[in-house]
Design a protein around this motif. Sequence first.
Motif, PDB file in Angstrom:
ATOM      1  N   THR A 189       1.910   1.921  -3.534  1.00 20.30           N
ATOM      2  CA  THR A 189       0.781   2.449  -4.294  1.00 20.30           C
ATOM      3  C   THR A 189       0.606   3.943  -4.032  1.00 20.30           C
ATOM      4  OG1 THR A 189      -0.305   0.304  -4.195  1.00 20.30           O
ATOM      5  CG2 THR A 189      -1.696   2.189  -4.731  1.00 20.30           C
ATOM      6  N   VAL A 190       0.702   4.329  -2.764  1.00 17.22           N
ATOM      7  CA  VAL A 190       0.563   5.740  -2.389  1.00 17.22           C
ATOM      8  C   VAL A 190       1.719   6.557  -2.969  1.00 17.22           C
ATOM      9  CG1 VAL A 190       0.611   7.350  -0.432  1.00 17.22           C
ATOM     10  CG2 VAL A 190      -0.790   5.288  -0.318  1.00 17.22           C
ATOM     11  N   SER A 239       0.834  -1.202   0.000  1.00 18.01           N
ATOM     12  CA  SER A 239       0.000   0.000   0.000  1.00 18.01           C
ATOM     13  C   SER A 239       0.874   1.260   0.000  1.00 18.01           C
ATOM     14  CB  SER A 239      -0.956   0.001   1.191  1.00 18.01           C
ATOM     15  OG  SER A 239      -0.232  -0.021   2.404  1.00 18.01           O
TER      16      SER A 239
END
Length: 137
Positions: free
Chosen positions: A6-7, A3
């Motif tokens: 992704t950020v 995650s």
Amino acid sequence: MSSLDTVLAAGRRAAEARMRETVRLYSQAADSFDRASGQTVPGAKADLYTGKARVKAIAASTGQETEAGEREIVLREYEVQLPWATTLPSGTRVLAGMRIEVTASPDPRMVGLILWVTGASFSDQSTVWRIRTEDRS
């Protein structure tokens, strides 16, 4: 992909979307003096990067007056942001004294601005590659 990755990828895309200037990062050899003509000959330039960037004045920088040669100059600090994934020729690092020239900008007053590199920061969790510079005009 985690995650965090992704950020970071989204942040890097957003940061690149704000890069509206085009710059040229280069190193320059020392000037030499031509005795025959009595002129100083600028050293050869080696281009390291040409492409998009964001150039912004550092708000806390009020400009420091100093003397160079026989004239007063004001040093103003800028941060130049390059895409995070920017690579330079093999074995090359950004060093103090290299220069960045603004070659295109939505603000025509910035075109031709030469900034002197004072440092660069690196981080795997940054959205851009930040290079600290100063305007020595």
